[in-house]
Enzyme design. Sequence first.
Site, PDB file in Angstrom:
ATOM      1  N   HIS A 110     -25.461 -46.912 -10.942  1.00 25.01           N
ATOM      2  CA  HIS A 110     -24.716 -47.729  -9.963  1.00 25.01           C
ATOM      3  C   HIS A 110     -24.554 -49.125 -10.574  1.00 25.01           C
ATOM      4  CE1 HIS A 110     -23.174 -49.011  -6.208  1.00 25.01           C
ATOM      5  NE2 HIS A 110     -24.243 -48.955  -5.435  1.00 25.01           N
ATOM      6  N   HIS A 151     -16.328 -42.124 -12.168  1.00 25.48           N
ATOM      7  CA  HIS A 151     -16.551 -42.624 -10.814  1.00 25.48           C
ATOM      8  C   HIS A 151     -16.444 -41.463  -9.842  1.00 25.48           C
ATOM      9  CE1 HIS A 151     -16.228 -45.192  -7.268  1.00 25.48           C
ATOM     10  NE2 HIS A 151     -16.746 -46.124  -8.041  1.00 25.48           N
ATOM     11  N   ASP A 165     -17.714 -51.578 -14.238  1.00 20.30           N
ATOM     12  CA  ASP A 165     -18.807 -52.063 -15.083  1.00 20.30           C
ATOM     13  C   ASP A 165     -18.468 -52.072 -16.571  1.00 20.30           C
ATOM     14  OD1 ASP A 165     -20.686 -52.544 -13.056  1.00 20.30           O
ATOM     15  OD2 ASP A 165     -21.017 -50.400 -12.851  1.00 20.30           O
TER      16      ASP A 165
HETATM   17  N1  CMC Z   1     -19.913 -39.905 -19.513  1.00 17.02           N
HETATM   18  C1  CMC Z   1     -19.826 -38.605 -19.851  1.00 17.02           C
HETATM   19  N2  CMC Z   1     -19.603 -37.612 -18.972  1.00 17.02           N
HETATM   20  C2  CMC Z   1     -19.497 -37.949 -17.681  1.00 17.02           C
HETATM   21  C3  CMC Z   1     -19.576 -39.284 -17.249  1.00 17.02           C
HETATM   22  C4  CMC Z   1     -19.798 -40.271 -18.221  1.00 17.02           C
HETATM   23  N3  CMC Z   1     -19.883 -41.571 -17.872  1.00 17.02           N
HETATM   24  N4  CMC Z   1     -19.440 -39.324 -15.911  1.00 17.02           N
HETATM   25  C5  CMC Z   1     -19.266 -38.064 -15.510  1.00 17.02           C
HETATM   26  N5  CMC Z   1     -19.303 -37.228 -16.579  1.00 17.02           N
HETATM   27  C6  CMC Z   1     -19.083 -35.779 -16.570  1.00 17.02           C
HETATM   28  C7  CMC Z   1     -20.312 -35.045 -16.084  1.00 17.02           C
HETATM   29  O1  CMC Z   1     -21.183 -34.710 -17.138  1.00 17.02           O
HETATM   30  C8  CMC Z   1     -19.698 -33.850 -15.422  1.00 17.02           C
HETATM   31  O2  CMC Z   1     -19.309 -32.962 -16.415  1.00 17.02           O
HETATM   32  P1  CMC Z   1     -19.465 -31.352 -16.180  1.00 17.02           P
HETATM   33  O3  CMC Z   1     -18.505 -31.047 -15.065  1.00 17.02           O
HETATM   34  O4  CMC Z   1     -19.132 -30.756 -17.483  1.00 17.02           O
HETATM   35  O5  CMC Z   1     -20.897 -31.145 -15.770  1.00 17.02           O
HETATM   36  C9  CMC Z   1     -18.412 -34.397 -14.802  1.00 17.02           C
HETATM   37  O6  CMC Z   1     -18.053 -35.517 -15.621  1.00 17.02           O
HETATM   38  C10 CMC Z   1     -18.562 -34.850 -13.349  1.00 17.02           C
HETATM   39  O7  CMC Z   1     -19.664 -35.762 -13.295  1.00 17.02           O
HETATM   40  P2  CMC Z   1     -20.603 -35.939 -12.024  1.00 17.02           P
HETATM   41  O8  CMC Z   1     -21.945 -36.427 -12.495  1.00 17.02           O
HETATM   42  O9  CMC Z   1     -20.566 -34.693 -11.195  1.00 17.02           O
HETATM   43  O10 CMC Z   1     -19.834 -37.078 -11.256  1.00 17.02           O
HETATM   44  P3  CMC Z   1     -20.416 -37.964 -10.078  1.00 17.02           P
HETATM   45  O11 CMC Z   1     -19.278 -38.290  -9.200  1.00 17.02           O
HETATM   46  O12 CMC Z   1     -21.602 -37.333  -9.434  1.00 17.02           O
HETATM   47  O13 CMC Z   1     -20.933 -39.279 -10.840  1.00 17.02           O
HETATM   48  C11 CMC Z   1     -21.030 -41.432 -11.799  1.00 17.02           C
HETATM   49  C12 CMC Z   1     -20.278 -40.502 -10.826  1.00 17.02           C
HETATM   50  C13 CMC Z   1     -20.432 -42.830 -11.689  1.00 17.02           C
HETATM   51  C14 CMC Z   1     -22.513 -41.505 -11.394  1.00 17.02           C
HETATM   52  C15 CMC Z   1     -20.862 -40.879 -13.240  1.00 17.02           C
HETATM   53  O14 CMC Z   1     -19.503 -40.885 -13.613  1.00 17.02           O
HETATM   54  C16 CMC Z   1     -21.690 -41.656 -14.258  1.00 17.02           C
HETATM   55  O15 CMC Z   1     -22.876 -41.352 -14.440  1.00 17.02           O
HETATM   56  N6  CMC Z   1     -21.084 -42.686 -14.934  1.00 17.02           N
HETATM   57  C17 CMC Z   1     -21.839 -43.526 -15.853  1.00 17.02           C
HETATM   58  C18 CMC Z   1     -22.582 -44.607 -15.060  1.00 17.02           C
HETATM   59  C19 CMC Z   1     -21.646 -45.659 -14.546  1.00 17.02           C
HETATM   60  O16 CMC Z   1     -20.787 -46.175 -15.255  1.00 17.02           O
HETATM   61  N7  CMC Z   1     -21.846 -46.045 -13.266  1.00 17.02           N
HETATM   62  C20 CMC Z   1     -21.066 -47.104 -12.628  1.00 17.02           C
HETATM   63  C21 CMC Z   1     -20.195 -46.567 -11.548  1.00 17.02           C
HETATM   64  S1  CMC Z   1     -18.947 -47.741 -11.004  1.00 17.02           S
HETATM   65  C22 CMC Z   1     -19.811 -49.062 -10.295  1.00 17.02           C
HETATM   66  C23 CMC Z   1     -20.575 -48.673  -9.092  1.00 17.02           C
HETATM   67  O17 CMC Z   1     -19.998 -48.387  -8.063  1.00 17.02           O
HETATM   68  O18 CMC Z   1     -21.797 -48.700  -9.196  1.00 17.02           O
END
Ligand code: CMC
Length: 429
Positions: free
Chosen positions: A268, A307, A363
Amino acid sequence: MSKSSLSVTDNRTGKQYEIPIQNGTIRAVDLRQIKVADDQAGLLTYDPGFLNTASCRSAITFIDGEKGILRYRGYPIEQLAERSTFLETAYLLLHGELPSAADLDAWVHGVTHHTIVHESIKKFIDGFHHDAHPMGMFVSTVAALSTFYPEAKHIAEERSRRNQIFRLIAKTPTLAAFAYRHSVGMPYAYPDNDLSYAGNFLNMMFKATEVKYVPNKALERALDVLFILHADHEQNCSTSTIRGVGSSHSDPYSAMAAAAAALYGPLHGGANEEVLRMLREIGSKDKIPAYLERVKRGEFRLFGFGHRIYKNYDPRAKIIKRIAEEVFDVTGKNPLIDIAVELERIALQEDYFVTRKLYPNVDFYSGIIYEAMKFPLDMFPVLFAIGRTPGWLAQWQEMLLDKEQKIARPQQIYAGPDQRDYVPIEARR
Ligand code: CMC
């Protein structure tokens, strides 16, 4: 039969049900009537991480993740970033409308005159180890404020809520700056009421021996815009936390400390800090392809990418990329920007990122600006928290005034053992 309904056949019993649809939503409690036997619990929905569950109605922030649209109270984020100030935007989030000139004056005056913290707060901060993470200090001191304002627990009183809202928006920069000064061993710099919200924060952070700190106008404006961009983002993890904790009617300081703790996590608000570590680790543009290969192999994630809601470019990231140029005109270029831009360019051509709709989020570029402005890495999530404070408070207040809201208390699917008898310790294997 109403067209705005869902017809459900329970194949276990053959019974049919009509579930009303309103605003593209069915009420989860309407599923309770679907049961196999009268003495059994009704049907539940299972939604870990709340992927498809609306927990509230909200009139504060609108996001269209497919189109990359973000609006506060109907106003596009691009217009607010261009024309508003952080305090005006905070007013908008909390009151629902842009203020008149007189209302804005009163609001700014109110915030400005609540910036000082009780001297005892300094003792809390003094008690932290010199290398304590500023976000840990921030979370703790926000919670500690509740002990200074015991009347804050009167959450049903409009006047009390208003006072705490003023205090929290006013004091978060002071707590943040004091945490920083403690970590670098500098004397605390007190608020200067002649300065703007962002200008005063820069003063409390960076004032050295000069009698009067004069913030650089361009950096002051850039920071103010960064605060606007972070001010709210509907039902994200930390906002759901302030609503959840606040739903037990705890005071706003305790509830906001919990929200800040949720923000601290690297998935986050802690992601901005991780982005900088990642860019430093990559080190040069030629290392990007190999780094991305490791991401694609699932070794780790690309921080600042992806996201839950945005399946398109995060509109905040676009604005931040532009601000970066304005900041670099003053500070000189942060060389990490070249690696970030190249990383984005290559990633957005890769099938892995395209098919998963992973774009840069807020971010990705913010940390590069913060670093150019001389904020240390571990202050980045604290800066996010300052910006998010009015959004948290607007959501907290909206939750309290919403007659439909109840204490947050999800259900579970019990997956543990069935009843069994206690085994004395000498008889256990
Ligand atoms: N790098 C590589 N792969 C990713 C990433 C990433 N940053 N984000 C998602 N994926 C992949 C993930 O591995 C999954 O792949 P598969 O379907 O093959 O398993 C797919 O994309 C869907 O990911 P998810 O984890 O189900 O998506 P989510 O909606 O639960 O997670 C998130 C959203 C923001 C936690 C995630 O994208 C992430 O971990 N990003 C990196 C951390 C980050 O930048 N966070 C800041 C978010 S914006 C500011 C805020 O609001 O805090």
